[in-house]
Design a protein around this motif. Structure first.
Motif, PDB file in Angstrom:
ATOM      1  N   ASP A   1      67.725  87.427   9.861  1.00 58.83           N
ATOM      2  CA  ASP A   1      66.328  87.221  10.250  1.00 58.83           C
ATOM      3  C   ASP A   1      66.338  86.321  11.480  1.00 58.83           C
ATOM      4  O   ASP A   1      66.538  85.104  11.379  1.00 58.83           O
ATOM      5  CB  ASP A   1      65.554  86.567   9.106  1.00 58.83           C
ATOM      6  N   PHE A   2      66.143  86.921  12.657  1.00 58.35           N
ATOM      7  CA  PHE A   2      66.256  86.151  13.891  1.00 58.35           C
ATOM      8  C   PHE A   2      65.134  85.136  14.042  1.00 58.35           C
ATOM      9  O   PHE A   2      65.319  84.092  14.678  1.00 58.35           O
ATOM     10  CB  PHE A   2      66.315  87.104  15.094  1.00 58.35           C
TER      11      PHE A   2
ATOM     12  N   ASP B   1      71.942  92.331  22.226  1.00 62.85           N
ATOM     13  CA  ASP B   1      70.667  92.709  22.833  1.00 62.85           C
ATOM     14  C   ASP B   1      70.202  91.528  23.688  1.00 62.85           C
ATOM     15  O   ASP B   1      70.076  90.407  23.196  1.00 62.85           O
ATOM     16  CB  ASP B   1      69.644  93.010  21.739  1.00 62.85           C
ATOM     17  N   PRO B   2      69.955  91.747  24.991  1.00 61.37           N
ATOM     18  CA  PRO B   2      69.625  90.626  25.884  1.00 61.37           C
ATOM     19  C   PRO B   2      68.426  89.803  25.429  1.00 61.37           C
ATOM     20  O   PRO B   2      68.438  88.571  25.559  1.00 61.37           O
ATOM     21  CB  PRO B   2      69.350  91.318  27.228  1.00 61.37           C
ATOM     22  N   ALA B   3      67.404  90.466  24.898  1.00 60.48           N
ATOM     23  CA  ALA B   3      66.209  89.738  24.466  1.00 60.48           C
ATOM     24  C   ALA B   3      66.525  88.835  23.272  1.00 60.48           C
ATOM     25  O   ALA B   3      66.074  87.678  23.217  1.00 60.48           O
ATOM     26  CB  ALA B   3      65.096  90.714  24.119  1.00 60.48           C
ATOM     27  N   ILE B   4      67.300  89.349  22.312  1.00 57.46           N
ATOM     28  CA  ILE B   4      67.670  88.540  21.144  1.00 57.46           C
ATOM     29  C   ILE B   4      68.583  87.393  21.559  1.00 57.46           C
ATOM     30  O   ILE B   4      68.424  86.246  21.114  1.00 57.46           O
ATOM     31  CB  ILE B   4      68.340  89.410  20.074  1.00 57.46           C
ATOM     32  N   ARG B   5      69.526  87.681  22.437  1.00 55.11           N
ATOM     33  CA  ARG B   5      70.432  86.629  22.887  1.00 55.11           C
ATOM     34  C   ARG B   5      69.654  85.497  23.558  1.00 55.11           C
ATOM     35  O   ARG B   5      69.920  84.320  23.297  1.00 55.11           O
ATOM     36  CB  ARG B   5      71.464  87.202  23.850  1.00 55.11           C
TER      37      ARG B   5
ATOM     38  N   GLU C   1      69.559  81.599  22.450  1.00 54.93           N
ATOM     39  CA  GLU C   1      69.992  80.566  23.391  1.00 54.93           C
ATOM     40  C   GLU C   1      68.871  79.565  23.671  1.00 54.93           C
ATOM     41  O   GLU C   1      69.118  78.352  23.780  1.00 54.93           O
ATOM     42  CB  GLU C   1      70.462  81.211  24.703  1.00 54.93           C
ATOM     43  N   GLU C   2      67.638  80.047  23.773  1.00 53.64           N
ATOM     44  CA  GLU C   2      66.507  79.148  24.007  1.00 53.64           C
ATOM     45  C   GLU C   2      66.299  78.222  22.811  1.00 53.64           C
ATOM     46  O   GLU C   2      66.024  77.025  22.983  1.00 53.64           O
ATOM     47  CB  GLU C   2      65.241  79.961  24.269  1.00 53.64           C
TER      48      GLU C   2
END
Length: 347
Positions: free
Chosen positions: A84-85, A112-116, A120-121
């Motif tokens: 669960d991100f 996936d760039p958006a999930i990464r 990271e944020e």
């Protein structure tokens, strides 16, 4: 890595692996259990110790995610059945590092760039880090293989064979209905091969980057091998001519030549038609082809009866042992390559 103070740990989920990790955190000389999240309403309200066969700890299990996120802690051992991100980002942003057995973070570049970016944020906000590990993928594909290759100056191919002898596993539904043992061989389910590829290609991609090996593409394929005679295993009967073994291969290729390979060899009998598979007892075989060729064999010297109670520790214990290094790491998604060597603290 010895800590000056006890690390406050939250255990997230109490499945087979999570329960073993929970016990080891409670027993750890440099850790303090700070909280416990459980999925099952039947476990909520129970003392953490009672859920893993230890005396009461005073830490009460809860299914309330908000309560856990608000609990001060140094690290969360995140071990649910699915990722669960939203929860992970909330945990990281709240100032808690995360060690997980979920295989979503082995190779940040291929995420996936958006999930990464979300992860990271959250790490930047909380000044925290997240690391995924386990026995396989993880130890067998990264922590074990990178030191072995450190003696080479030319690597033609690295092959990791994993063997799982299922003859003593009394799980009829899993073996016969889910995995297909005892059925008439047909075309291999490519979806199953691709599922294995997702985790292991990511882990081996991390190794490829560390070794500066360019991989053009990752291939996944599966094979069945029929039994040559009737066999009786703990889960039931496997007839001659039906599926007794299966092998899934994940290959990273450069110009069509395999450079990194993982093979999962699962079998309910070693009496199979494909004798060239060279099935052996459960464990790993790592073979290095190049200018420093070697072969390393690892087995688990336990009885078949004890095997089911021992194996969860291979995944759970490495995650517990990684906590200290992750808590000291720079914020962000961390990997085996950029973390210091994981060392167990037996103090």
């Amino acid at each position: 890595m010895t800590q000056a103070k006890s690390l406050r740990i939250i255990q997230w989920a109490t499945g087979n692996i999570g329960t073993r990790a929970l016990r080891r955190v409670i027993e750890h000389p440099a850790m303090e259990l700070a909280g416990l999240w459980v999925h099952s309403p039947d476990k909520a309200g129970a003392d953490a110790g009672s859920l893993c066969g230890l005396p009461d700890t005073g830490v009460i299990a809860t299914s309330d995610s908000a309560q856990i996120i608000a609990t001060p802690a140094d690290c969360v051992l995140y071990m649910p059945q699915g990722t669960d991100f939203d929860v992970l980002c909330a945990l990281l942003a709240s100032g808690k590092n995360v060690v997980t057995t979920r295989s979503d973070f082995h190779h940040p570049r291929s995420m996936d760039p958006a999930i990464r970016e979300r992860i990271e944020e959250a790490c930047r906000t909380g000044q925290t880090s997240i690391y995924c590990t386990g026995s396989s993928p993880g130890f067998s594909t990264e922590a074990l293989t990178i030191p072995l290759v450190s003696m080479s100056r030319r690597l033609d191919c690295l092959t990791i064979d994993e063997f799982a002898d299922l003859t003593s596993r009394n799980s009829p539904n899993l073996l016969f209905n889910v995995m297909g043992f005892g059925a008439v061989p047909g075309a291999f389910d490519q979806h199953r091969a691709d599922h294995v590829k997702r985790d292991f290609a990511a882990s081996l991609s991390q190794v490829a980057d560390a070794l500066n090996i360019a991989i053009d593409d990752w291939q996944a394929f599966g094979e069945y091998s029929p039994a040559t005679r009737d066999v009786q295993i703990a889960a039931g009967a496997v007839k001659a001519g039906t599926i007794a073994a299966q092998r899934i291969t994940i290959e990273g290729r450069c110009s069509g030549v395999p450079r990194l390979r993982f093979r999962a060899n699962w079998y309910a009998s070693s009496a199979i038609e494909n004798t060239d598979w060279n099935l052996r007892e459960s464990g790993w075989r790592i073979r290095i082809e190049g200018d420093t060729p070697m072969e390393v064999n690892i087995t688990f010297p336990v009885s078949p009866e004890d095997y089911p109670s021992i194996t969860p520790g291979f995944t759970a214990h490495r995650a517990v042992n990684a906590i200290a290094a992750v808590c000291c790491a720079a914020p962000g998604i961390r990997t085996t390559v950029d973390l210091p060597q994981v060392a167990a603290d037996f103090g």
